[in-house]
Design a protein around this motif. Structure first.
Motif, PDB file in Angstrom:
ATOM      1  N   ILE A 148       0.882  -6.517   9.597  1.00  0.00           N
ATOM      2  CA  ILE A 148       1.600  -5.276   9.056  1.00  0.00           C
ATOM      3  C   ILE A 148       0.936  -3.940   9.049  1.00  0.00           C
ATOM      4  O   ILE A 148       1.413  -2.766   9.726  1.00  0.00           O
ATOM      5  N   ILE A 178       7.716  -7.765   7.437  1.00  0.00           N
ATOM      6  CA  ILE A 178       7.412  -8.026   5.897  1.00  0.00           C
ATOM      7  C   ILE A 178       8.465  -9.350   5.586  1.00  0.00           C
ATOM      8  O   ILE A 178       8.069 -10.113   4.786  1.00  0.00           O
ATOM      9  N   ASN A 221      -0.172  -9.500   5.866  1.00  0.00           N
ATOM     10  CA  ASN A 221       0.041  -8.005   5.439  1.00  0.00           C
ATOM     11  C   ASN A 221      -1.150  -7.256   6.597  1.00  0.00           C
ATOM     12  O   ASN A 221      -0.932  -6.217   6.757  1.00  0.00           O
TER      13      ASN A 221
END
Lengths: 503, 136
Positions: free
Chosen positions: B40, B81, B37
């Motif tokens: 990202i 993702i 995460n």
């Protein structure tokens, strides 16, 4: 616009294994059909790759834009001499392990998964070699990675779960670092296309941040390539995989990391980051020494061979660190030679285990008396790995060591030569223990015979023949590597092929 | 906005590294997910927050209107993702399988692939240190 011949040549190495993966998945459990898919796909890929290499040799760097989105906005596939040769050698490995796996006893009950996963792995590897932008390289890395996770646990041994966990966590961390580096590179240059980035990176105002990107990329690719000090996942994992899986891993996975380092260092950061050379000096020396000493400490064939992968990666890093056209040619020749030899040694290890009943040197013996052919087929890649003339390893080492002397990096060349001697020690150790000494009491009689023997020794002999050919008929291979080195050092041809709209 | 994203990235990355240094495998798994995460967030920050309107080209136009978001990082983030999710799921299953087979979730105790007796001084000692072959 209709797809041209070039477009097809560049797309096929990715499309073929992807198609084979889908087909083999659809045929799940119908082993005969799945085998046919693997063999047909590897044969076709081999033909396609030969055509690709011929095209690149004839026309120089070729590129295509998927969906006709012009570079640098679309997805670019590029092949220069290095990329095309890597695809060809990948196809060769695909065919060799596909044949060998039919005789592998550990494959029983696992073949339904083996065929699609192998095809997916090959698609990821071929895609990495042809990818023209950084994010696509990342996606192909992940395709390769997920397939390798599945392949590593084939067989379902308990130690494989342990190995797969370490392999998965360390490799996922490395790819995530790669992703962060991509984000930073995009933030700095506004592009992901490698050729475009090569133009824009020197103009970046904040060269410190560009250095950070270079460092993160080198760290991520270095972890993939299993260089010192990021190699720990490799000796924890490779020896647990079944023989054909270990062979394809040893051949291709680390070399994708080396390829990516080679590409980034020569294309995007050839200047402006003066620290790369000295840092890679230390990395190369550490990789060669630690790998070869680790191998010397072990007494199980696959563990020994796993550490030798690490040690041999060091030689390729020497070429990248020096980065003259001749040194880069050495790195290219070394990669090509090493893929063939290392995969072959792991296949021989599988055959030894079948013939002698074990991977542990203590439990083997007298294989030379029982099967001299196996001994000869072991000696070819083993001596080539150590760099004895006239085998392929000698020429690859000659290129690398000479480029070190030419550049005045005498210590690095000396370390490379010393590593060669210690490599020979490990190979002689395997020879003395597995082939020469008397076996311990109660060793089962010779187990490898019939069609199984043929299926195992055929790919081994074919790869041995490649090693001998590179060794005895070096001229065309050396000339090819020198051209590839010039292409990498020149880099203008690559940039022009991608951005110039040349087709 | 970028400063906020950078701060969030740093926090997530730090927490991920902290968790991954733990010996407990579930913590390592959570660390991996946080790390994905964080990457990202880095992609979104790298693409700059130039606007919040959906990046759709109006009919008859050839360029995005002012104030539209940068679409490329969104596409990259979406890909990342999906990949992070798939690989996270795989590692989760792997941790579960390790627990089922070995009844331990302590990374230090997992010595099946690298047994404590290795490397050994001789061939016989090394063979004795190897775990008994799990496969027939």
């Amino acid at each position: 616009m209709m797809a041209s011949r070039t477009d097809w040549l560049l797309a096929l190495p990715v499309l073929l294994p992807l198609g084979a993966c889908a087909l083999a998945t659809a045929l799940h459990g119908r082993i005969a059909a799945q085998r046919l898919v693997s063999l047909a796909a590897s044969a076709l890929l081999l033909l396609g790759a030969i055509a690709l290499v011929a095209e690149v040799v004839a026309r120089g760097v070729i590129a295509t834009q998927a969906g006709d989105w012009p570079a640098p906005f679309g997805i670019t596939l590029v092949a220069d001499r290095l990329g095309a040769a890597m695809v060809l050698i990948t196809a060769l490995m695909y065919a060799a392990v596909a044949v060998f796996a039919r005789a592998e006893p550990d494959m029983a009950g696992q073949e339904a998964y083996w065929h699609p996963l192998l095809a997916a792995l090959v698609a990821g590897v071929a895609g990495s070699f042809l990818a023209g932008d950084l994010f696509n390289l990342y996606v192909w890395f992940e395709v390769m990675l997920i397939a390798s996770f599945g392949l590593l646990v084939l067989g379902g041994g308990r130690e494989q779960l342990d190995a797969a966990l370490k392999y998965a966590v360390l490799n996922l961390t490395a790819t995530t670092v790669f992703l962060v580096a991509i984000a930073m590179a995009y933030g700095l240059t506004g592009t992901l296309n490698l050729a475009d980035m090569a133009r824009k990176m020197p103009a970046v105002e904040n060269q410190g941040a560009a250095g950070a990107v270079a460092f993160l990329l080198l760290a991520a690719f270095g972890a993939k390539a299993a260089v010192f000090p990021l190699f720990f996942w490799l000796p924890a994992a490779y020896h647990t995989a079944i023989a054909p899986v270990a062979a394809i891993f040893a051949a291709l996975l680390t070399k994708v990391g080396v390829y990516a380092m080679l590409r980034i260092v020569t294309l995007v950061f050839p200047e402006g980051q003066g620290w790369i050379g000295p840092v890679l000096w230390v990395v190369a020396a550490g990789t060669m020494v630690v790998g070869v000493l680790g191998a010397a400490a072990h007494w199980e064939i696959r563990r020994i061979l796993s550490f030798h992968i690490i040690s041999q990666i060091g030689y390729m890093i020497v070429g990248i660190a020096i980065a003259t056209p001749f040194a880069l040619a050495g790195a290219v020749l070394y990669i090509l030679h090493h893929i063939v030899v290392k995969a072959n040694l792991f296949l021989v290890a599988g055959a030894i285990r079948r013939a002698g009943g074990s991977f542990s040197l203590a439990q083997l013996g007298a294989l030379w008396r029982r099967d001299p052919w196996l001994g000869i087929l072991f000696a070819i890649p083993a001596l080539s790995l150590a760099g004895l003339p006239p085998l392929s390893g000698f020429w690859a080492k000659l290129f690398v060591v000479k480029s070190g002397f030419d550049a005045g990096w005498y210590w690095l060349s000396a370390i490379a030569l010393g590593t060669g001697i210690l490599t020979l020690y490990s190979m002689v150790k395997i020879w003395m223990e597995a082939f020469w000494k008397e076996p311990p009491e109660g060793t089962p009689e010779f187990l490898l015979s019939g069609p199984e023997r043929l299926l195992m020794l055929l790919p081994i002999a074919a790869l041995g023949l490649v090693t001998l050919t590179i060794g005895l008929w070096t001229e065309p291979f050396a000339a090819f590597a020198l051209e590839a080195g010039n292409e990498l050092a020149g880099r203008e041809a690559y940039i022009a092929a991608v951005l110039g709209g040349a087709r | 906005m970028e400063a906020l994203l950078a701060l969030l990235f740093g926090t997530l990355f730090g927490a991920a590294i902290y968790l991954m240094l733990a010996r407990s495998l579930p913590r390592v798994l959570l660390g991996l997910i946080l790390l994905g995460n964080a990457a990202i967030i880095a992609i979104l920050a790298g693409g700059r927050v130039i606007g919040t309107a959906p990046p759709l080209v109006a009919s008859g136009e050839t360029l995005l209107a002012a104030g539209a978001a940068n679409p490329l990082p969104q596409a990259l983030a979406l890909t990342a993702i999906v990949i992070a999710f798939g690989l996270g799921a795989f590692v989760m299953v792997l941790v579960w399988a390790v627990w089922r087979e070995t009844r331990t979730l302590d990374a230090e105790e997992l010595r099946l692939a690298e047994p404590p007796g290795l490397p050994a001084a001789g061939a016989a000692a090394a063979a004795a240190a190897e775990p008994p072959e799990a496969r027939p």
